[in-house]
Scaffold this motif. Structure first.
Motif, PDB file in Angstrom:
ATOM      1  N   GLU C  43       0.835  -1.197   0.000  1.00 62.01           N
ATOM      2  CA  GLU C  43       0.000   0.000   0.000  1.00 62.01           C
ATOM      3  C   GLU C  43       0.869   1.246   0.000  1.00 62.01           C
ATOM      4  O   GLU C  43       0.631   2.187  -0.771  1.00 62.01           O
ATOM      5  CB  GLU C  43      -0.906   0.050   1.248  1.00 62.01           C
ATOM      6  CG  GLU C  43      -1.940  -1.042   1.328  1.00 62.01           C
ATOM      7  CD  GLU C  43      -1.503  -2.155   2.246  1.00 62.01           C
ATOM      8  OE1 GLU C  43      -0.272  -2.328   2.397  1.00 62.01           O
ATOM      9  OE2 GLU C  43      -2.365  -2.855   2.793  1.00 62.01           O
ATOM     10  N   THR C  46       2.681   1.690  -3.249  1.00 56.17           N
ATOM     11  CA  THR C  46       1.750   2.190  -4.255  1.00 56.17           C
ATOM     12  C   THR C  46       1.468   3.675  -4.048  1.00 56.17           C
ATOM     13  O   THR C  46       1.434   4.456  -4.988  1.00 56.17           O
ATOM     14  CB  THR C  46       0.435   1.388  -4.191  1.00 56.17           C
ATOM     15  OG1 THR C  46       0.761   0.012  -4.286  1.00 56.17           O
ATOM     16  CG2 THR C  46      -0.499   1.783  -5.329  1.00 56.17           C
ATOM     17  N   TYR C  47       1.304   4.039  -2.779  1.00 52.81           N
ATOM     18  CA  TYR C  47       1.010   5.446  -2.536  1.00 52.81           C
ATOM     19  C   TYR C  47       2.190   6.332  -2.945  1.00 52.81           C
ATOM     20  O   TYR C  47       2.011   7.377  -3.566  1.00 52.81           O
ATOM     21  CB  TYR C  47       0.643   5.697  -1.060  1.00 52.81           C
ATOM     22  CG  TYR C  47       0.612   7.168  -0.784  1.00 52.81           C
ATOM     23  CD1 TYR C  47      -0.395   7.957  -1.345  1.00 52.81           C
ATOM     24  CD2 TYR C  47       1.613   7.773  -0.043  1.00 52.81           C
ATOM     25  CE1 TYR C  47      -0.399   9.326  -1.149  1.00 52.81           C
ATOM     26  CE2 TYR C  47       1.614   9.140   0.152  1.00 52.81           C
ATOM     27  CZ  TYR C  47       0.609   9.919  -0.397  1.00 52.81           C
ATOM     28  OH  TYR C  47       0.618  11.270  -0.232  1.00 52.81           O
ATOM     29  N   ILE C  92      -5.835   4.279  -0.465  1.00 48.46           N
ATOM     30  CA  ILE C  92      -4.696   3.369  -0.260  1.00 48.46           C
ATOM     31  C   ILE C  92      -4.068   3.608   1.108  1.00 48.46           C
ATOM     32  O   ILE C  92      -3.711   2.684   1.823  1.00 48.46           O
ATOM     33  CB  ILE C  92      -3.624   3.596  -1.353  1.00 48.46           C
ATOM     34  CG1 ILE C  92      -4.275   3.555  -2.733  1.00 48.46           C
ATOM     35  CG2 ILE C  92      -2.523   2.574  -1.242  1.00 48.46           C
ATOM     36  CD1 ILE C  92      -3.331   3.949  -3.856  1.00 48.46           C
ATOM     37  N   LYS C  95      -6.080   2.250   3.889  1.00 55.74           N
ATOM     38  CA  LYS C  95      -5.979   0.793   3.899  1.00 55.74           C
ATOM     39  C   LYS C  95      -4.762   0.326   4.699  1.00 55.74           C
ATOM     40  O   LYS C  95      -4.795  -0.695   5.367  1.00 55.74           O
ATOM     41  CB  LYS C  95      -5.900   0.318   2.442  1.00 55.74           C
ATOM     42  CG  LYS C  95      -5.450  -1.097   2.226  1.00 55.74           C
ATOM     43  CD  LYS C  95      -6.644  -1.989   1.965  1.00 55.74           C
ATOM     44  CE  LYS C  95      -6.351  -3.477   2.033  1.00 55.74           C
ATOM     45  NZ  LYS C  95      -5.182  -3.951   2.680  1.00 55.74           N
ATOM     46  N   HIS C  96      -3.670   1.081   4.643  1.00 51.49           N
ATOM     47  CA  HIS C  96      -2.452   0.590   5.295  1.00 51.49           C
ATOM     48  C   HIS C  96      -2.455   0.851   6.798  1.00 51.49           C
ATOM     49  O   HIS C  96      -1.628   0.308   7.525  1.00 51.49           O
ATOM     50  CB  HIS C  96      -1.204   1.191   4.631  1.00 51.49           C
ATOM     51  CG  HIS C  96      -0.501   2.230   5.465  1.00 51.49           C
ATOM     52  ND1 HIS C  96      -0.868   3.549   5.449  1.00 51.49           N
ATOM     53  CD2 HIS C  96       0.522   2.133   6.348  1.00 51.49           C
ATOM     54  CE1 HIS C  96      -0.091   4.233   6.284  1.00 51.49           C
ATOM     55  NE2 HIS C  96       0.759   3.397   6.848  1.00 51.49           N
TER      56      HIS C  96
END
Ligand SMILES: Nc1nc2c(c(=O)[nH]1)N[C@H]1C(S)=C(S)[C@@H](COP(=O)(O)OP(=O)(O)OC[C@H]3O[C@@H](n4cnc5c(=O)[nH]c(N)nc54)[C@H](O)[C@@H]3O)O[C@H]1N2
Ligand SMILES: Nc1nc2c(c(=O)[nH]1)N[C@H]1C(S)=C(S)[C@@H](COP(=O)(O)OP(=O)(O)OC[C@H]3O[C@@H](n4cnc5c(=O)[nH]c(N)nc54)[C@H](O)[C@@H]3O)O[C@H]1N2
Ligand code: SF4
Ligand code: SF4
Ligand code: SF4
Ligand code: SF4
Ligand code: SF4
Ligand SMILES: [Mo]
Lengths: 277, 867, 325
Positions: C43, C46-47, C92, C95-96
């Motif tokens: 995550e 990706t961020y 995102i 989510k983490h």
């Protein structure tokens, strides 16, 4: 009033009472039952659910040396409650605060588990508490509610609170209270520092290679409210020889980012020019 | 603890842990003090901070060694050579505290002419009786007597002959010199594997830190006791402390660190099979003790404190049997059971195996976790008709019928389990290593249906008495006449059936009997000096007398501490004394030996003894009071005889009576040893007892199949099953491990952290290897290399972190005086990898025919002379 | 065996030996890590990647608007893209979190010392600017009522998106550099700059690909390719300099399997190869799309290298004993 710990490793007998008292008071779960083979240390490090940790360093004398030259160093490690605390500076939610005892305290109900404090601690202290089904703790409950357990144990960062709850009602922190030999001394930090300086002098006079760790040092962290008396170099005890406050990196880091952005912006301006009219 | 008892008079530590802070030097040998007694160790660290030197002598470099100023490795089982050599060094260098030794010990007493020493007889003393007896006749271990006029002029009386100049060749000091003459630093190197340098540094430290101005304390625990010569280890230390003048003085003494939280209490108010409360011997059919008169005759001493035996015994019988104990019926003396043999744990286990025991109550013990020869032990339990376990956990013992390899269908024993209330769930006292009673209040209601142990015994007693209520069989009177009424005053507790622990303590303290009056209504006695032999007082354990001097006072509850003697905290027997024999802290004239070591002294103005502790001496007896030959009790002692329990008022370097294996300590090798006894032809203690039977094989002496020394010990992190169920402790030491030195690991291809197996003739166990340079291979002199293997004893099959129990390695053998096993020194072999699965075959095997065993009773090893 | 045998050498604790040894050969504690590993997974990677593209796109808008409509399509795409990515980022990020339901606790404080706090506010500011800009763009594009365009005047959104976008592309580098992780701290002069370059390059690539996919504004595509080339080469130079200056501390990132992956995916595949493709004199659509894909993949791989190598670096006690100043 700033309170803290003076941990004198020359008085530590490695009984781990501090480690157990901390877990019991804070109702932290055991971290597993793995045999490490590393001397008498099987918990190996501080962590999200281990807030005191006793390290064992074996330095046996060679066979041709007198047996008394063997050393077995022990230290009870803990959060340092730094004057300039990397974890506190990093925390984006304000979960980590400095409380009225000058301790660095994680408010478990504020922390949202971003994890940024973890790499921001130069001492490798704070860590995430893994999610687990703490509604059924692996230890006999002391009557706290499940909510409380969950509050404390799911997905948030954990480290020594310097027994904020005990201090508030005038109790000594559990670990210091349990320490049979006063290796962990709890008290007013300035007073402890004075005592520590005298103690070092006494030990040096007796020929012990004693040194203080965490106060009177010139570094970006400043004095530690939980400081130590060691008899070997810090690395031996898995302590950084020269800890650095992470935020001191920010000017250079922001600067390099800005420089790159400016440079790219300039290039971009060169490229994105209206074609000649 | 006859080592201390015979030397000084009382079988307990001579000092208290808080006083260790005043020592100038502390020798810790035979104990892993810091690991096993961490809270008491606080005072060792305090002493160290104040500048004291801390010495640790141990086969292993432990957490105690880590904080000691000086560590000396030693081969397990060789301490008498080490300590004997210290004695020899102190004598040859004339470093003993002469004034103290002459005045306060029996150094000047002359030993009988026909006494022969181990030096004369190559390892045995005079009096050995071969053949059937296999024991010493101790008649020659005695002093030469001389006749002096009685104090009252009525004729003469025989007293011990002395030579205060210490010149006479037969005076104890010179006998001692000869006895230990061959215990030299070279011998220490050769037998103990301790280098001469280290040894001599220790000699100097002890001598430099003893005398008028300075004191040295000794601390030991089961590292000295669990040997077939264990009592004599402690005797050697006692002799050394006498010579150095360290007994009865602040910062001195011998700190016997007791084990379990209430083990001191358990011996005081006597769970030992051969003792009645207060260290009164249990009557035996083998001695002339069939009537009270005979018993009192045998156990009352003419001089010294034990002249009071009748008061204590009669008061005890009054406490037991109340109105039924009358002068006419010998105070119901005949109700007491009499010993027929050694009924200590190990012989009982063997008797069980041989089918001679039908039922077994196991209360607060886990023999399958802490016992010896577990294979035989499990088979023994399987031979029972029934077994009752009273514990907070299902112990390895309670679960023996489902142990590895055991087929439950083949076990006929009916097993009951009674859950018991834990410490915090009940009221009562515990007596700690300071001989101190401390009351604890119930903090929680017991979990589930658990009840206290006191309830169990009380309720069982009530039920039995109800069952026998109609019996007119005289033998049942012993049950029916018991005073058995400790009903709780609190209605709620009474409803739960819980008796009052306080009333039990009050009865132990003692009361003035008033005919027709219930003991609850009688007046308490203020202390044991008020006890009488005529049936007018009752006391369930004279040494505790004084703890509840009236119905509203319970001194065990006292909680006023200071930073030293803390007389306002708890209650230490006898009479709340902290340092025993503290009269010796003053010189014969009653003045402190030095200002620095001031403790108890004679105040000429008030004509009493005074100081920071309760004086262990008749308060008004002046230092210059002369001994009255022929007088009773303490009157026979002078005002300068501090050891009031002893016949002559002095500490006994040479012990004439009370020990089975010798008046002076002698080095014998353990039953299992990797070396021959280089000092004498006699390899082992000839009086040690053993079972020669197929289900108790011994590795024997110098057996090449078992080339390594094996020792067992504790870990701070564990006690036993109680800690194995606590996750916070279990994670700290999660597996049974075996400590070996790197050299042995390399030789045996054993890798740190991996499985390894330890084997003895008894069996084998597996654990994880902990290879560490803290374990030092020893070189004995210029000869043999000795590797020592260490295994913690706190593991067992049950709990969160199951592991093998060392009981599967330890053979049954016993020290002659106290029947303790030799679990500190054995021999073994090691190999990498795991052990074979257990088959449990012993359970169903026929009882191996006992070679010489009768009713589980052991036999004496006897002489075995090298050519 | 001789008595002189050095037990320490045989002991498994040999690592503890040697207090006297030189300054850089530390005794370690059974080779145990001193620092704690960051707990960040895909995550966060990706961020870092997405935030970089969003920020880079923000910068591109202002650039594209400089050319009097020549690059209008680019500006339009970039407005939509930056909004889309700015919108995806919090999802995102939340989510983490260990406790996602408490994401809004980030909004309790504004903390200049905490790059993460700054980043959160930066992201919010960027989202605000981007949504206004995108709304105005949509109004201009006739997707929403035209009068809504006044909400996002370009004189405001363009500089806002450019500045905050540059911050967004760079602060993630600051965030990881300003930690105790030796590799990251050592890279404080390189990681943020490389992040900006990589984010900007990836934004160019993403926008070029979008244009190529819609087959429009090939001039803009060429410009993007040129800028991307420069950003890529700058990134390459920065990373190579990082490798040089980091020395042994750089090992977790530049050596071994992870080093090979970085070289292949980012340095060669994500920078050198696209650069070569970019300088080729012909410009088929597929080439633009392929170049962009390579650049984007290289950008993602770079962020993954940062995070994963950081974890390995945290495990190395020797690196942590003497922390980069
Ligand atoms: N944490 C914890 N504490 C305990 C207990 C427990 O189970 N856990 N048990 C309690 C009980 S019941 C007891 S009895 C005490 C026992 O207390 P200790 O006697 O101090 O304990 P041990 O570990 O059995 O043995 C002490 C030491 O004796 C050494 N030793 C072995 N053989 C010899 C020898 O021949 N000579 C010498 N000089 N030393 C030798 C061993 O290496 C060991 O270090 O501890 C009490 N305290
Ligand atoms: N090899 C080897 N063997 C040894 C020793 C050694 O050093 N080496 N040491 C020996 C020594 S010194 C000792 S003291 C023994 C100890 O041997 P044990 O006494 O058998 O040892 P523990 O495991 O402490 O067992 C105590 C039991 O009492 C229970 N218990 C605790 N509190 C209470 C209570 O209030 N009431 C009741 N009913 N039960 C309670 C606990 O749950 C536990 O099961 O082991 C001996 N065995
Ligand atoms: S030691 Fe680490 S966790 Fe503790 S206050 Fe300092 S930075 Fe924070
Ligand atoms: S994990 Fe919790 S305490 Fe740590 S930085 Fe994030 S919000 Fe603050
Ligand atoms: S102060 Fe409290 S929380 Fe911190 S280590 Fe000690 S017991 Fe644990
Ligand atoms: S309680 Fe004290 S002596 Fe025991 S391990 Fe902790 S610091 Fe050391
Ligand atoms: S467990 Fe109890 S007896 Fe043992 S050291 Fe701790 S407090 Fe003392
Ligand atoms: Mo014990």
């Amino acid at each position: 009033m700033a309170t803290g710990f003076f941990t004198d490793t020359t008085l530590c007998i490695g009984c781990k009472a501090c480690e157990v008292a901390c877990k019991q008071w804070n109702q932290l779960p055991a971290d597993g039952y793995a045999f490490s083979g590393n001397s008498y240390d099987n918990t190996m490090a501080l962590g999200g659910t281990t807030w005191r940790h006793v390290a064992f360093v074996e330095q046996p004398a060679p066979l041709d040396a007198p047996p008394s030259e063997s050393k077995w160093l022990m230290v009870s490690d803990v959060c340092k409650h730094c004057t300039h605390a990397g974890c506190l500076e990093a925390c984006p939610t304000g979960a980590i605060v400095r409380n009225e005892f000058d301790s660095v305290y994680v408010q478990p109900d504020v922390c949202n588990g971003c994890g940024y404090c973890v790499p921001s601690c130069p001492f490798g202290v704070i860590d995430m508490i893994e999610h687990a089904d703490y509604t059924r703790p692996s230890f006999p409950s002391d009557g706290r509610t499940d909510d409380d357990a969950l509050q404390r144990h799911g997905g948030v960062a954990g480290k020594c609170t310097l027994c904020y709850d005990r201090q508030k009602v005038g109790f000594t922190p559990a670990c210091a209270k349990a320490c049979p030999t006063d290796s962990i001394e709890f008290g007013e930090v300035e007073e402890l520092k004075a005592r520590a300086r005298t103690r070092v002098a006494t030990l040096r006079a007796r020929g012990v290679d004693a040194r203080l760790y965490g106060i009177d040092e010139d570094n970006s962290i400043g004095d530690l409210n939980a400081f130590f008396l060691l008899t070997d170099r810090p690395a031996t005890y898995n302590l950084p020889e020269r800890p650095v406050l992470p935020s001191t990196h920010q000017p250079a880091a922001y600067g390099s980012a800005a420089l790159a952005a400016l440079a790219l912006g300039a290039i971009g301006c060169l490229v994105f020019r209206a074609s000649a009219p | 603890m006859p080592g201390l008892g015979t030397s000084f008079g009382r079988g307990g530590a001579t000092t208290f842990v808080q006083d260790l802070q005043n020592a100038d030097c502390i020798l810790i040998e035979g104990s892993n003090f810091a690991e096993c007694h961490p809270v008491a160790f606080r005072f060792v660290m305090k002493a160290k901070e104040r500048g004291a030197t801390v010495i640790h002598v141990d086969p292993r470099f432990t957490r105690t060694s880590a904080v000691a100023d000086l560590y000396a490795p030693i081969r397990s089982g060789s301490d008498i050579v080490f300590l004997g050599a210290l004695v020899n060094w102190v004598l040859t260098n004339e470093r003993y505290f002469r004034d103290y030794v002459v005045a306060y010990t029996n150094a000047s007493s002359l030993v009988r002419e026909d006494f022969a020493d181990t030096e004369d007889l190559d390892g045995i003393f005079s009096g050995w009786q071969a053949g059937e007896t296999q024991a010493y006749d101790t008649a020659t271990w005695a002093f030469e007597l001389e006749e002096v006029p009685r104090f009252d002029g009525n004729g003469t009386v025989k007293v011990v002959k002395r030579d205060p100049t210490l010149q006479h060749p037969r005076c104890v000091l010179n006998v001692l010199r000869r006895h230990f003459a061959r215990y030299t630093p070279e011998m220490v190197e050769r037998v103990c594997g301790t280098s001469r340098d280290t040894f001599e540094r220790i000699c100097t430290l002890l001598a430099d830190n003893s005398g008028r101005e300075r004191t040295t304390a000794f601390a030991y625990a089961v590292g000295w006791t669990q040997h077939t010569v264990g009592v004599q280890y402690i005797r050697t230390a006692a002799i050394l402390q006498m010579l150095l003048g360290n007994i009865g003085r602040p910062g001195g003494g011998i700190m016997a660190l007791r084990g379990h939280a209430d083990i001191q209490g358990a011996t005081d108010i006597a769970t030992l099979y051969d003792l009645l409360p207060g260290y009164l011997p249990m009557p035996s059919v083998h001695r002339d003790e069939q009537t009270l008169a005979a018993y009192l005759k045998a156990n009352t001493k003419a001089t010294g404190w034990w002249s009071n035996t009748p008061k204590y015994m009669v008061s005890l019988l009054k406490a037991f049997y109340g109105e039924a104990a009358r002068a006419e019926n010998d105070f119901a003396y005949e109700y007491l059971p009499q010993l027929t043999g050694d009924h200590s744990t190990l012989p009982t286990q063997v008797a069980m195996r041989d089918g001679l025991v039908r039922g077994f109550f196991v209360i607060g013990q886990n023999p399958m976790g802490s016992g010896m020869n577990n294979e035989l032990g499990r088979a023994a339990l399987a031979k029972l008709e029934w077994m009752v376990n009273v514990d907070s956990y299902e112990t390895d013992t309670a679960a023996f019928w489902k142990a590895e390899g055991v087929d439950p269908s083949t076990v006929g024993t009916e097993c009951f389990f009674i859950p018991t209330a834990a410490l915090l769930e009940k009221n009562g006292t515990m007596t700690n290593t300071n001989r101190m009673l401390q009351w604890h209040d119930k903090a929680l209601e017991p979990a589930g249906e658990s009840k206290s142990d006191l309830w169990l015994i009380y309720d069982l007693g009530k039920r039995l008495r109800a069952l026998y209520a109609d019996s007119d069989d005289p033998k049942d009177r012993a049950l029916l006449d018991l005073t058995w009424d400790y009903e709780h005053d609190d209605a709620r507790e009474r409803r739960r059936g819980e008796p009052s622990a306080l009333k039990v303590l009050q009865e132990i303290n003692g009361y003035r009997v008033e005919p027709g009056k219930h003991q609850d209504a009688c007046e308490q006695v203020g202390g044991f000096t008020e006890l009488a032999a005529d049936g007018t007082t009752a006391s369930g354990g004279w040494i505790y007398s004084g703890v509840c001097p009236d119905k509203t006072t319970n001194k065990a509850r006292n909680r006023k501490a200071d930073d030293w003697t803390s007389l306002g905290w708890g209650y230490s027997w006898p009479s709340n004394r902290r340092i025993l024999y503290n009269r010796a802290s003053a010189d014969p004239a009653g003045k402190p030996w030095s200002e620095r070591k001031k403790y108890v002294w004679w105040d000429a103005q008030t004509q009493t003894w005074t100081g920071v502790d309760v004086p262990d001496f008749p308060l008004g007896k002046a230092p210059d009071a002369a001994a009255k030959p022929g007088a009773d009790g303490l009157d026979a002692h002078s005002g300068a005889d501090p050891f009031i329990m002893q016949l002559d008022g002095r500490a006994q370097i040479f012990v004439a009576a009370g020990l089975k294996d010798g008046p002076l300590p002698t080095h014998y090798e353990p039953v299992e040893s990797v070396v021959p006894n280089v000092l004498y032809a006699q390899q082992h203690n000839p009086t040690l007892r053993e079972w020669r039977r197929r289900d108790n094989p011994l590795n024997g002496a110098v057996n090449p199949d078992f080339p390594y020394v094996l020792t067992t010990y504790r870990l701070t992190e564990h006690s036993g099953i109680m800690t194995r169920y606590v996750p916070w402790l279990a994670e700290l030491q999660p597996a049974l491990f075996v400590e070996i030195d790197p050299e042995l690991a390399v030789a045996k291809n054993i890798r740190n952290g991996e499985w390894m197996t330890v084997r003895t003739a008894i069996g084998e166990i597996e654990g994880r290897a902990l290879v560490s340079g803290r374990m030092r291979p020893l070189r004995l002199g210029r000869g043999q290399r000795v590797h020592q293997v260490g295994v913690p004893y706190n593991f067992g099959a049950s709990g969160l972190i199951p592991g093998d129990s060392v009981g599967d390695l330890v053979p049954l053998v016993m020290e002659p005086n106290v029947s303790i096993q030799e679990s500190k020194t054995m021999t073994c072999d090691v190999r990498p990898g795991r052990r074979a699965a257990r088959t449990g075959s012993a359970i169903n095997a026929a009882v191996p025919p006992a070679d010489r065993a009768f009713e589980g009773q052991p036999t004496t090893r006897g002489l075995e002379r090298k050519e | 065996m001789s008595d002189a045998l050095d037990l320490r050498a045989l002991s498994p604790d040999a690592a503890n030996r040697g207090a006297s040894s030189g300054d850089d050969t530390f005794p370690t504690y059974y080779e145990q890590p001193l620092l704690k590993r960051p707990h960040w997974g895909w995550e966060v990677v990706t961020y870092l990647f997405v935030g970089g593209i969003a920020g880079g796109s923000g910068m591109l808008i202002a650039l594209a608007d400089r050319t009097a409509g020549e690059d209008a399509a680019l500006a339009r795409n970039a407005r939509y893209l930056s909004l889309a990515l700015a919108a995806a980022s919090p999802v995102i990020l939340i989510k983490h979190l260990g406790r996602p339901e408490r994401f809004h606790h980030m909004l309790r404080v504004v903390k200049f010392k905490s790059p993460m706090s700054m980043g959160v506010w930066g992201l919010i500011a960027f989202s605000a600017a981007s949504s206004r800009a995108a709304l105005a763009q949509a109004a201009r594009d006739g997707l929403v009522p035209g009068w809504l365009a006044f909400l996002g005047p370009r004189w405001f959104t363009n500089p806002a998106q450019a500045l905050v976008g540059a911050f967004l592309a760079g602060y993630t580098g600051v965030l990881i550099s300003a930690t105790a992780i030796p590799l990251w701290a050592k890279g404080k002069r390189h990681i943020p700059a490389a992040s900006v370059c990589s984010g900007f390059g990836a934004a160019c690539a993403a926008n070029a690909a979008l244009l190529a996919l819609r087959n429009e504004a090939s001039d803009s595509q060429r410009k993007l390719e040129r800028v991307e080339l420069v950003a890529g080469l700058a990134e390459l130079a920065i990373l190579l300099d990082f490798r040089r200056s980091a020395g042994a501390l750089g090992a977790p990132m530049f050596d071994g399997a992870r080093g090979r992956k970085l070289t292949n995916a980012t340095l060669l595949g994500g920078i050198v190869l696209p650069a070569l493709l970019n300088v080729l004199p012909f410009h088929p659509r597929w080439k633009t799309i392929a170049t962009s894909a390579l650049t984007l993949f290289g950008g993602y791989a770079l962020r993954e290298s940062f995070i994963e190598a950081g974890k390995t670096s945290a495990d190395d006690p020797r690196a942590a004993f003497r922390q980069p100043e």
